[in-house]
Structure formats: structure tokens, C-alpha cells
Design a protein around this motif. Sequence first.
Motif, PDB file in Angstrom:
ATOM      1  N   GLN A  87      37.382  36.823  25.452  1.00 53.68           N
ATOM      2  CA  GLN A  87      38.413  37.708  25.999  1.00 53.68           C
ATOM      3  C   GLN A  87      37.797  39.006  26.507  1.00 53.68           C
ATOM      4  O   GLN A  87      38.186  39.524  27.565  1.00 53.68           O
ATOM      5  CB  GLN A  87      39.476  37.993  24.936  1.00 53.68           C
ATOM      6  N   GLU A  88      36.855  39.553  25.735  1.00 56.46           N
ATOM      7  CA  GLU A  88      36.202  40.779  26.179  1.00 56.46           C
ATOM      8  C   GLU A  88      35.436  40.549  27.480  1.00 56.46           C
ATOM      9  O   GLU A  88      35.455  41.393  28.391  1.00 56.46           O
ATOM     10  CB  GLU A  88      35.258  41.272  25.086  1.00 56.46           C
ATOM     11  N   ALA A  89      34.738  39.411  27.543  1.00 52.40           N
ATOM     12  CA  ALA A  89      33.992  39.105  28.767  1.00 52.40           C
ATOM     13  C   ALA A  89      34.934  38.964  29.959  1.00 52.40           C
ATOM     14  O   ALA A  89      34.655  39.463  31.054  1.00 52.40           O
ATOM     15  CB  ALA A  89      33.184  37.821  28.572  1.00 52.40           C
ATOM     16  N   ALA A  90      36.071  38.290  29.727  1.00 50.85           N
ATOM     17  CA  ALA A  90      37.053  38.128  30.810  1.00 50.85           C
ATOM     18  C   ALA A  90      37.625  39.483  31.222  1.00 50.85           C
ATOM     19  O   ALA A  90      37.830  39.759  32.417  1.00 50.85           O
ATOM     20  CB  ALA A  90      38.171  37.192  30.365  1.00 50.85           C
ATOM     21  N   ALA A  91      37.892  40.345  30.213  1.00 51.40           N
ATOM     22  CA  ALA A  91      38.434  41.669  30.521  1.00 51.40           C
ATOM     23  C   ALA A  91      37.430  42.499  31.320  1.00 51.40           C
ATOM     24  O   ALA A  91      37.786  43.197  32.276  1.00 51.40           O
ATOM     25  CB  ALA A  91      38.805  42.386  29.224  1.00 51.40           C
ATOM     26  N   LEU A  92      36.152  42.420  30.929  1.00 49.79           N
ATOM     27  CA  LEU A  92      35.112  43.136  31.660  1.00 49.79           C
ATOM     28  C   LEU A  92      35.001  42.637  33.094  1.00 49.79           C
ATOM     29  O   LEU A  92      34.843  43.417  34.038  1.00 49.79           O
ATOM     30  CB  LEU A  92      33.771  42.988  30.937  1.00 49.79           C
ATOM     31  N   GLN A  93      35.095  41.326  33.268  1.00 51.14           N
ATOM     32  CA  GLN A  93      35.013  40.749  34.610  1.00 51.14           C
ATOM     33  C   GLN A  93      36.190  41.192  35.467  1.00 51.14           C
ATOM     34  O   GLN A  93      36.038  41.552  36.634  1.00 51.14           O
ATOM     35  CB  GLN A  93      34.967  39.220  34.512  1.00 51.14           C
ATOM     36  N   ALA A  99      37.670  47.400  39.783  1.00 46.26           N
ATOM     37  CA  ALA A  99      36.902  48.573  40.190  1.00 46.26           C
ATOM     38  C   ALA A  99      36.320  48.379  41.595  1.00 46.26           C
ATOM     39  O   ALA A  99      36.332  49.294  42.425  1.00 46.26           O
ATOM     40  CB  ALA A  99      35.786  48.839  39.186  1.00 46.26           C
ATOM     41  N   LYS A 100      35.832  47.172  41.865  1.00 42.77           N
ATOM     42  CA  LYS A 100      35.282  46.868  43.190  1.00 42.77           C
ATOM     43  C   LYS A 100      36.366  46.952  44.258  1.00 42.77           C
ATOM     44  O   LYS A 100      36.151  47.502  45.346  1.00 42.77           O
ATOM     45  CB  LYS A 100      34.650  45.476  43.173  1.00 42.77           C
ATOM     46  N   LYS A 101      37.543  46.418  43.924  1.00 45.70           N
ATOM     47  CA  LYS A 101      38.665  46.465  44.864  1.00 45.70           C
ATOM     48  C   LYS A 101      39.102  47.902  45.110  1.00 45.70           C
ATOM     49  O   LYS A 101      39.389  48.300  46.253  1.00 45.70           O
ATOM     50  CB  LYS A 101      39.825  45.639  44.313  1.00 45.70           C
ATOM     51  N   ALA A 102      39.168  48.702  44.024  1.00 46.16           N
ATOM     52  CA  ALA A 102      39.571  50.103  44.165  1.00 46.16           C
ATOM     53  C   ALA A 102      38.564  50.876  45.013  1.00 46.16           C
ATOM     54  O   ALA A 102      38.947  51.706  45.850  1.00 46.16           O
ATOM     55  CB  ALA A 102      39.702  50.745  42.780  1.00 46.16           C
ATOM     56  N   LYS A 103      37.284  50.598  44.812  1.00 43.95           N
ATOM     57  CA  LYS A 103      36.267  51.276  45.616  1.00 43.95           C
ATOM     58  C   LYS A 103      36.391  50.899  47.088  1.00 43.95           C
ATOM     59  O   LYS A 103      36.267  51.748  47.982  1.00 43.95           O
ATOM     60  CB  LYS A 103      34.871  50.911  45.099  1.00 43.95           C
ATOM     61  N   ALA A 104      36.633  49.615  47.354  1.00 43.28           N
ATOM     62  CA  ALA A 104      36.803  49.179  48.748  1.00 43.28           C
ATOM     63  C   ALA A 104      38.010  49.851  49.386  1.00 43.28           C
ATOM     64  O   ALA A 104      37.966  50.283  50.546  1.00 43.28           O
ATOM     65  CB  ALA A 104      36.953  47.655  48.796  1.00 43.28           C
ATOM     66  N   GLU A 105      39.104  49.981  48.611  1.00 47.12           N
ATOM     67  CA  GLU A 105      40.305  50.629  49.139  1.00 47.12           C
ATOM     68  C   GLU A 105      40.049  52.114  49.392  1.00 47.12           C
ATOM     69  O   GLU A 105      40.495  52.669  50.404  1.00 47.12           O
ATOM     70  CB  GLU A 105      41.458  50.463  48.139  1.00 47.12           C
TER      71      GLU A 105
END
Length: 301
Positions: A87-93, A99-105
Motif C-alpha cells: 500500500q505504501e509503495a502504491a501510495a508513493l507511486q 506530482a508529475k502531473k501537477a508540475k506539467a500543469e
Amino acid sequence: MSHTAHIPSHRKPRRSASKLALRAGVAGGVLSTIAVAGAAGPASAEPVTETIEMPTLGSLGTELSSAVAASAEASQQEALDQSLEAQEAAALQTAAKEAKKAKAEADRKAEAERAEKARQEAEAKAERERAEAEARAEAQARASRDSARTQLSTTSASSDSGSGSSNDSGSSAGSSSESTQVSSGTAASIVAFARAQVGDAYVTGGTGPNSWDCSGLVQAAYAAAGIDLPRISYQQSSMGTSVSLSNLQPGDVLYWGSRSGSYHVAIYVGGGKYVGAQNSSTGVVERSLDWDPPSGAVRLL
């Protein structure tokens, strides 16, 4: 006394063959150990009278159950830990993707803002250049009009000088007659003055030199030729002789409305055109009669 005399007999529920074999092996090992110990002792040793408490199958089952339970609990805890790690790994992913999407926006918005700023700066620059070009054109037009006015004043002064000389050589009756007539160059002077004001601003009540209303322009054009006219448009259109629009001559006064109640006047300049101070949007313009056909005309020359 038998070594197993004190081991009570228990009736247990049927158990699996593997579990019974395990327990039998444990009990056998204990009995073998006791037998070896007895055989190794001295022959004269007294018989063993101590009672040895052996573990029962019930206690062995309890311990085995506890071990199994502990193992199951450990396996369950390990599975839970693995689930939490997953679950932690999925949450991090997911967080990384967001974060990548927010940076692109954010990058897209920043680029859009830069483009909008560049567009605004380009528009502002174009507006400044247009204003500068208009200012230069206005300055050139004003200089041209000033030159035309100077030339017109010189021509009018020459005409007045010639008329004065002619009047001095004539009789008193002739002088009176000349004062009521207009020289042949008067219409040209009126037209030249009117055209020299094209491009000036329209201002209600304006009488020049760079802003006019309709009757102020007509009055000034006739004044440049030495003819006094009233200030108001309906008074100007009430003077002179009414003429047909099909028989116009340069210098005629055009009017809109009725002759005695006109609301706008202009000067016919020939070629089917007129010059007039139209409104605040256009200023002083030269237009075709078809652009805004007048109601009538009067001749004052």
C-alpha cells in the motif's frame, strides 16, 4: 514398580497419524533415557522409588497448538506487513504521478502566462507605434493646412488690395455697387479654406483654428473671403437664394432639415462633394453628396 505405573491413561479424540507419531517418538525417547540410566547404576543399588512425572500427551498438544498459533500469528503479521508495504509503495507511486502531473500543469500555466504577457507587450508596442504614426501624420496634415491657410491669407490680401485700387478709380456709385458684389476668386477662396481644415476635430461650439462645429466652419470659410455670416446653422441657411441640388456651384451652403430650421450645414466644393464638420467621430471631412444627401442649398455669392 513399573516406570510407567504413574502415567495415567487418557482417552483422547482421534488425531492424525503424523501428530500421534510425533508424540510417540517423544515419549519413547524419554523412556529409553530412563532405562539406560537404571542399567548403568551399581548392582547393589536400591530400587528407584522416586516417581517421575512425564509429560502427558495433553500438555504436548497444548504446546504444539501454541506453537502453531504463534506461527500462524507470525505469518499473519508478515502478510499484514507485506500488505502495508504494498500500500505504501502504491501510495508513493500515485503521489509521484500526481506530482508529475501537477508540475506539467504548472509548466503549462507558466508558458501560457508568458505567451499572454508577450502578446500584451506586442499589442502595446503596436498601439504605441500606431499612435506615433498618427501623431506624425497629424503633424504633417496640420503643417499642410497651415501652409494652405498662409497661402490663402496672402491671396485674399492681394485680392483686397486689387479691389481697393479699382474702387479708388471708380465713382461713388460704382464703389457702392462693387461692395455688394463678390470677386470671381471668392468661391475658390472659400473652398480652399474649407478643404484646408479637413482632418480637424469636431467640437460643439468650435470656431477654430483646429476644432470646429458645422456652422463655425462655414462662418470661418466665408470670413476668409471677407463675407460675414451669422453663427447659427439655421440662420446661415436662411440667407441668400435657394438653389437646386442639381445646379450647385462651389461655395454654395448645403443644409440638412428645413431651410429656416436646419440642424446641419456644409460647403459644396465641386465634383459632387462637400466639406463639413460632421461629428466627434469623423471630425472635418470631405464626402460625396451620396454619403449623406443634403436637404437643400443656398447661394450667398
